[in-house]
Write a protein that holds these residues in place. Structure first.
Motif, PDB file in Angstrom:
ATOM      1  N   ALA A 330       0.827  -1.215   0.000  1.00  0.00           N
ATOM      2  CA  ALA A 330       0.000   0.000   0.000  1.00  0.00           C
ATOM      3  C   ALA A 330       0.862   1.266   0.000  1.00  0.00           C
ATOM      4  O   ALA A 330       0.457   2.298  -0.530  1.00  0.00           O
ATOM      5  CB  ALA A 330      -0.936  -0.013   1.203  1.00  0.00           C
ATOM      6  N   GLU A 331       2.066   1.141   0.572  1.00  0.00           N
ATOM      7  CA  GLU A 331       3.029   2.260   0.547  1.00  0.00           C
ATOM      8  C   GLU A 331       3.462   2.579  -0.880  1.00  0.00           C
ATOM      9  O   GLU A 331       3.779   3.720  -1.197  1.00  0.00           O
ATOM     10  CB  GLU A 331       4.317   1.797   1.259  1.00  0.00           C
ATOM     11  CG  GLU A 331       4.660   2.400   2.569  1.00  0.00           C
ATOM     12  CD  GLU A 331       5.956   1.717   3.057  1.00  0.00           C
ATOM     13  OE1 GLU A 331       7.029   1.923   2.467  1.00  0.00           O
ATOM     14  OE2 GLU A 331       5.858   0.938   4.033  1.00  0.00           O
ATOM     15  N   GLY A 332       3.526   1.527  -1.717  1.00  0.00           N
ATOM     16  CA  GLY A 332       3.916   1.716  -3.116  1.00  0.00           C
ATOM     17  C   GLY A 332       5.350   2.144  -3.288  1.00  0.00           C
ATOM     18  O   GLY A 332       5.624   3.148  -3.926  1.00  0.00           O
ATOM     19  N   ARG A 333       6.288   1.358  -2.714  1.00  0.00           N
ATOM     20  CA  ARG A 333       7.704   1.711  -2.892  1.00  0.00           C
ATOM     21  C   ARG A 333       8.093   1.591  -4.362  1.00  0.00           C
ATOM     22  O   ARG A 333       7.813   0.577  -5.000  1.00  0.00           O
ATOM     23  CB  ARG A 333       8.590   0.755  -2.080  1.00  0.00           C
ATOM     24  CG  ARG A 333       8.403   0.918  -0.599  1.00  0.00           C
ATOM     25  CD  ARG A 333       9.422   0.089   0.155  1.00  0.00           C
ATOM     26  NE  ARG A 333       8.993  -0.065   1.531  1.00  0.00           N
ATOM     27  CZ  ARG A 333       9.571  -0.887   2.397  1.00  0.00           C
ATOM     28  NH1 ARG A 333      10.593  -1.641   2.018  1.00  0.00           N
ATOM     29  NH2 ARG A 333       9.121  -0.955   3.629  1.00  0.00           N
ATOM     30  N   PRO A 334       8.757   2.617  -4.920  1.00  0.00           N
ATOM     31  CA  PRO A 334       9.082   2.600  -6.348  1.00  0.00           C
ATOM     32  C   PRO A 334       9.976   1.429  -6.761  1.00  0.00           C
ATOM     33  O   PRO A 334       9.942   1.005  -7.910  1.00  0.00           O
ATOM     34  CB  PRO A 334       9.786   3.936  -6.595  1.00  0.00           C
ATOM     35  CG  PRO A 334       9.816   4.663  -5.315  1.00  0.00           C
ATOM     36  CD  PRO A 334       9.180   3.858  -4.242  1.00  0.00           C
ATOM     37  N   SER A 335      10.766   0.888  -5.811  1.00  0.00           N
ATOM     38  CA  SER A 335      11.649  -0.212  -6.208  1.00  0.00           C
ATOM     39  C   SER A 335      10.956  -1.577  -6.115  1.00  0.00           C
ATOM     40  O   SER A 335      11.553  -2.592  -6.447  1.00  0.00           O
ATOM     41  CB  SER A 335      12.900  -0.207  -5.329  1.00  0.00           C
ATOM     42  OG  SER A 335      12.509  -0.241  -3.978  1.00  0.00           O
ATOM     43  N   ASP A 336       9.687  -1.608  -5.672  1.00  0.00           N
ATOM     44  CA  ASP A 336       8.971  -2.882  -5.588  1.00  0.00           C
ATOM     45  C   ASP A 336       8.215  -3.177  -6.881  1.00  0.00           C
ATOM     46  O   ASP A 336       7.504  -2.319  -7.400  1.00  0.00           O
ATOM     47  CB  ASP A 336       7.922  -2.835  -4.456  1.00  0.00           C
ATOM     48  CG  ASP A 336       8.546  -3.000  -3.074  1.00  0.00           C
ATOM     49  OD1 ASP A 336       9.752  -3.331  -3.005  1.00  0.00           O
ATOM     50  OD2 ASP A 336       7.826  -2.801  -2.079  1.00  0.00           O
ATOM     51  N   VAL A 337       8.390  -4.380  -7.394  1.00  0.00           N
ATOM     52  CA  VAL A 337       7.543  -4.811  -8.513  1.00  0.00           C
ATOM     53  C   VAL A 337       6.533  -5.824  -7.991  1.00  0.00           C
ATOM     54  O   VAL A 337       5.336  -5.609  -8.051  1.00  0.00           O
ATOM     55  CB  VAL A 337       8.376  -5.400  -9.671  1.00  0.00           C
ATOM     56  CG1 VAL A 337       7.454  -5.820 -10.811  1.00  0.00           C
ATOM     57  CG2 VAL A 337       9.389  -4.378 -10.170  1.00  0.00           C
ATOM     58  N   LYS A 338       7.031  -6.939  -7.431  1.00  0.00           N
ATOM     59  CA  LYS A 338       6.100  -7.960  -6.954  1.00  0.00           C
ATOM     60  C   LYS A 338       6.472  -8.408  -5.548  1.00  0.00           C
ATOM     61  O   LYS A 338       7.611  -8.810  -5.304  1.00  0.00           O
ATOM     62  CB  LYS A 338       6.126  -9.148  -7.937  1.00  0.00           C
ATOM     63  CG  LYS A 338       5.208 -10.294  -7.598  1.00  0.00           C
ATOM     64  CD  LYS A 338       3.754  -9.879  -7.392  1.00  0.00           C
ATOM     65  CE  LYS A 338       3.059  -9.364  -8.609  1.00  0.00           C
ATOM     66  NZ  LYS A 338       1.702  -8.811  -8.269  1.00  0.00           N
ATOM     67  N   LEU A 339       5.530  -8.320  -4.638  1.00  0.00           N
ATOM     68  CA  LEU A 339       5.673  -8.896  -3.297  1.00  0.00           C
ATOM     69  C   LEU A 339       4.870 -10.187  -3.283  1.00  0.00           C
ATOM     70  O   LEU A 339       3.797 -10.263  -3.887  1.00  0.00           O
ATOM     71  CB  LEU A 339       5.124  -7.937  -2.232  1.00  0.00           C
ATOM     72  CG  LEU A 339       5.764  -6.552  -2.167  1.00  0.00           C
ATOM     73  CD1 LEU A 339       5.063  -5.685  -1.125  1.00  0.00           C
ATOM     74  CD2 LEU A 339       7.258  -6.654  -1.856  1.00  0.00           C
ATOM     75  N   GLN A 340       5.414 -11.190  -2.598  1.00  0.00           N
ATOM     76  CA  GLN A 340       4.691 -12.456  -2.508  1.00  0.00           C
ATOM     77  C   GLN A 340       4.593 -12.912  -1.064  1.00  0.00           C
ATOM     78  O   GLN A 340       5.394 -12.494  -0.211  1.00  0.00           O
ATOM     79  CB  GLN A 340       5.400 -13.548  -3.326  1.00  0.00           C
ATOM     80  CG  GLN A 340       5.269 -13.344  -4.827  1.00  0.00           C
ATOM     81  CD  GLN A 340       5.827 -14.502  -5.636  1.00  0.00           C
ATOM     82  OE1 GLN A 340       6.737 -15.211  -5.186  1.00  0.00           O
ATOM     83  NE2 GLN A 340       5.292 -14.704  -6.826  1.00  0.00           N
ATOM     84  N   ILE A 341       3.620 -13.783  -0.815  1.00  0.00           N
ATOM     85  CA  ILE A 341       3.431 -14.364   0.507  1.00  0.00           C
ATOM     86  C   ILE A 341       3.600 -15.877   0.403  1.00  0.00           C
ATOM     87  O   ILE A 341       2.964 -16.520  -0.450  1.00  0.00           O
ATOM     88  CB  ILE A 341       2.039 -13.989   1.064  1.00  0.00           C
ATOM     89  CG1 ILE A 341       1.992 -12.463   1.282  1.00  0.00           C
ATOM     90  CG2 ILE A 341       1.731 -14.756   2.352  1.00  0.00           C
ATOM     91  CD1 ILE A 341       0.642 -11.891   1.560  1.00  0.00           C
ATOM     92  N   ARG A 342       4.490 -16.416   1.227  1.00  0.00           N
ATOM     93  CA  ARG A 342       4.716 -17.864   1.259  1.00  0.00           C
ATOM     94  C   ARG A 342       3.709 -18.441   2.245  1.00  0.00           C
ATOM     95  O   ARG A 342       3.860 -18.293   3.455  1.00  0.00           O
ATOM     96  CB  ARG A 342       6.144 -18.155   1.707  1.00  0.00           C
ATOM     97  CG  ARG A 342       6.483 -19.624   1.836  1.00  0.00           C
ATOM     98  CD  ARG A 342       6.744 -20.274   0.498  1.00  0.00           C
ATOM     99  NE  ARG A 342       7.978 -19.785  -0.097  1.00  0.00           N
ATOM    100  CZ  ARG A 342       9.161 -20.384   0.053  1.00  0.00           C
ATOM    101  NH1 ARG A 342       9.271 -21.497   0.714  1.00  0.00           N
ATOM    102  NH2 ARG A 342      10.231 -19.869  -0.510  1.00  0.00           N
ATOM    103  N   VAL A 343       2.657 -19.054   1.692  1.00  0.00           N
ATOM    104  CA  VAL A 343       1.600 -19.598   2.540  1.00  0.00           C
ATOM    105  C   VAL A 343       2.093 -20.859   3.246  1.00  0.00           C
ATOM    106  O   VAL A 343       1.866 -21.059   4.432  1.00  0.00           O
ATOM    107  CB  VAL A 343       0.336 -19.906   1.703  1.00  0.00           C
ATOM    108  CG1 VAL A 343      -0.735 -20.556   2.564  1.00  0.00           C
ATOM    109  CG2 VAL A 343      -0.196 -18.620   1.068  1.00  0.00           C
ATOM    110  N   ASP A 344       2.788 -21.695   2.467  1.00  0.00           N
ATOM    111  CA  ASP A 344       3.297 -22.950   3.020  1.00  0.00           C
ATOM    112  C   ASP A 344       4.720 -22.711   3.529  1.00  0.00           C
ATOM    113  O   ASP A 344       5.696 -22.927   2.819  1.00  0.00           O
ATOM    114  CB  ASP A 344       3.283 -24.024   1.930  1.00  0.00           C
ATOM    115  CG  ASP A 344       3.735 -25.374   2.467  1.00  0.00           C
ATOM    116  OD1 ASP A 344       4.109 -25.448   3.667  1.00  0.00           O
ATOM    117  OD2 ASP A 344       3.715 -26.349   1.698  1.00  0.00           O
TER     118      ASP A 344
END
Ligand code: NAD
Ligand code: ZN
Length: 350
Positions: A330-344
Motif C-alpha cells: 500500500a506504501e507503493g515503494r518505487p523499487s517494488d515490482v512484486k511482493l509475494q506471501i509464502r503460505v506454506d
C-alpha cells in the motif's frame, strides 16, 4: 481455515473463516504454496471497492497463486496428487455464449478470486476446477508460477496486438503490468520495446532486460524518444499500461499510421482520447480484460527460458506477516515490482 481476511476497507486480519471445501467430480484440492500481492488486492484494502465491485462482507484476498494438488475429483484425468500447479483465478460458465466464442474472460458469469463476493486464496487450501489448474514444468518454481497470473495480462495484451516479427513496441507505464507486457511483447517477436515512466527505479528494473529501453518522462518526452528511434515513423504497437490521462494525450503521436493501440490500464474515471488523431492514422484499437487461453503458453515461455520473471520478485513474506506485506504494498515503494506471501512456510521448495 486460517486466512488473510479483508474485514472492511482498511482492516485486515489473519483469522479462521469458513471457506467452501466441497469437491466436484472435475475439481482438484490444492495446498497453496505462494500467493502474490496484486494491485487490485491492495486497492480493495485501501479503498474497499474497484468500480462496481464493493467489499460488503469479509473477503479473503489473493488470486496470484501456486501450490500442490492434494486430492483429485473422480473425473479428473489431467492432474494427479503431488502435481505442482498454478491456477487461473477466473472461472467462467463453460456453457455460456462467451465461453463458446473463446472469450470466457468477458463472460458476465465469471467468478474471480478476491473479487467481491468471491473469496481469494490467501489460506491453506482451495478447491478449483482442474480445467483452470496448470501443471508446472519441473524448472518453474512456485514463486515464478505465482507470477504467471500478472504475466498472463501481458500475454493477452501481446496476443491482442497481433505483433509481427521485428515490430517496435512502446509501453506506457513501467509498473508490474507494464513490465510484464513488455516481456510478453518481446517474446511475441518485437525487436525492441521502449517503456516510459516517471520512476527511475521502475525504469531501471525494466531496463535490466535485453531489448527494453526506458524513457524517463521527467527528462524526455515520449513523443521525441519514439520519433528518434523510429525515424519519425512511429511505433507499430503502443500498449497503454499506466491508466493515466497524461499518457492518453500522447497515444496517437507515437503510433505509426495503421499501427495498434492496446489499452491495458484501467483509468479510475473516464478519460479523453483524440479520436480524430486516431482516425487519420487508421489506428487499430484493442482492449484487454484479464486473459483467456494463455496460462499454458506463459508456462511454456518460462520453461523454455524465453521469459524470466525472477528479477521482478522484490520480497517474500511468510504467511504470518501477510498484513505487513499488504502495508508495504500500500506504501507503493518505487523499487517494488512484486511482493509475494509464502503460505506454506514448511515447504523448502522455492
Ligand atoms: P502500477 O501503479 O504499478 O503501474 C502504473 C505505472 O504507470 C507506475 O509505475 C506509474 O509511475 C506510471 N505512470 C503514471 N503516469 C504515467 C505517464 N503519464 N506515463 C507513463 N507512466 C506513467 O500499476 P500496475 O499494477 O502495473 O497496473 C497498471 C494498470 O493496469 C492499472 O491501471 C491497472 O488497473 C491495470 N490493470 C489492467 C488489467 C486488465 O485486465 N486490463 C489487469 C491488471 C491491471
Ligand atoms: Zn492481479
Amino acid at each position: 481455515m486460517k486466512a488473510l481476511v479483508l474485514e472492511r476497507q482498511g482492516e485486515l486480519s489473519l483469522r479462521d473463516i469458513d471457506l467452501p471445501s466441497d469437491m466436484g467430480p472435475t475439481d482438484v484440492r490444492i495446498k497453496l504454496h505462494t500467493v502474490g500481492v496484486c494491485g487490485s488486492d491492495v486497492h480493495y484494502y485501501t479503498h474497499g471497492k474497484i468500480g462496481d465491485f464493493v467489499v460488503n462482507a469479509p473477503m479473503v484476498l489473493g488470486h496470484e497463486a501456486s501450490g500442490t494438488v492434494i486430492e483429485v475429483g473422480k473425473d479428473v484425468t489431467t492432474l494427479n496428487v503431488g502435481d505442482r500447479v498454478c491456477m487461473e483465478p477466473g472461472v467462467p460458465d463453460l456453457t455460456s455464449r462467451a465461453s463458446k466464442l473463446g472469450i470466457y474472460n468477458v463472460d458476465p458469469a465469471v467468478t474471480f478470486w478476491a473479487t467481491p463476493p468471491v473469496h481469494g486464496v490467501l489460506c491453506a487450501e482451495c478447491v478449483h476446477p482442474a480445467a483452470f489448474t496448470f501443471k508446472l514444468p519441473d524448472t518453474v518454481s512456485f514463486a515464478e508460477a505465482a507470477m504467471v497470473e500478472p504475466f498472463a495480462v501481458g500475454m493477452q495484451a501481446a496476443k491482442r496486438a497481433h505483433i509481427a516479427p521485428g515490430d517496435t513496441a512502446v509501453v506506457l507505464g513501467a509498473g508490474t503490468i507494464g513490465i510484464m507486457t513488455a516481456l510478453a511483447a518481446l517474446a511475441a517477436g518485437c525487436a525492441r520495446v521502449l517503456i516510459s515512466d516517471l520512476s527511475a527505479e521502475k525504469l531501471a528494473i525494466a531496463e535490466s532486460y535485453d531489448g527494453i529501453t526506458g524513457i524517463n518522462i521527467r527528462q524526455t518526452s515520449v513523443v521525441d524518444a519514439v520519433a528518434e528511434v523510429t525515424a519519425g515513423w512511429g511505433a507499430d504497437v503502443v500498449f497503454e499500461c499506466s491508466g493515466a490521462q497524461a499518457a492518453m494525450n500522447d497515444l496517437f503521436r507515437i503510433v505509426r499510421p495503421g499501427g495498434a493501440i492496446v489499452f491495458v490500464g484501467l483509468p479510475p474515471d473516464p478519460v479523453a482520447i483524440d479520436i480524430s488523431a486516431a482516425t487519420v492514422r487508421e489506428c487499430r484499437m484493442e482492449t484487454v480484460f484479464r486473459y483467456a487461453n494463455v496460462f499454458d503458453r506463459a508456462l511454456d515461455l518460462i520453461a523454455a527460458g524465453k521469459v524470466d520473471l525472477k528479477p521482478l520478485l522484490s520480497e517474500t513474506y511468510p504467511f504470518d506477516a501477510s498484513i505487513e506485506a499488504f502495508d508495504r504494498a500500500a506504501e507503493g515503494r518505487p523499487s517494488d515490482v512484486k511482493l509475494q506471501i509464502r503460505v506454506d512456510t514448511e515447504s523448502e521448495a522455492p
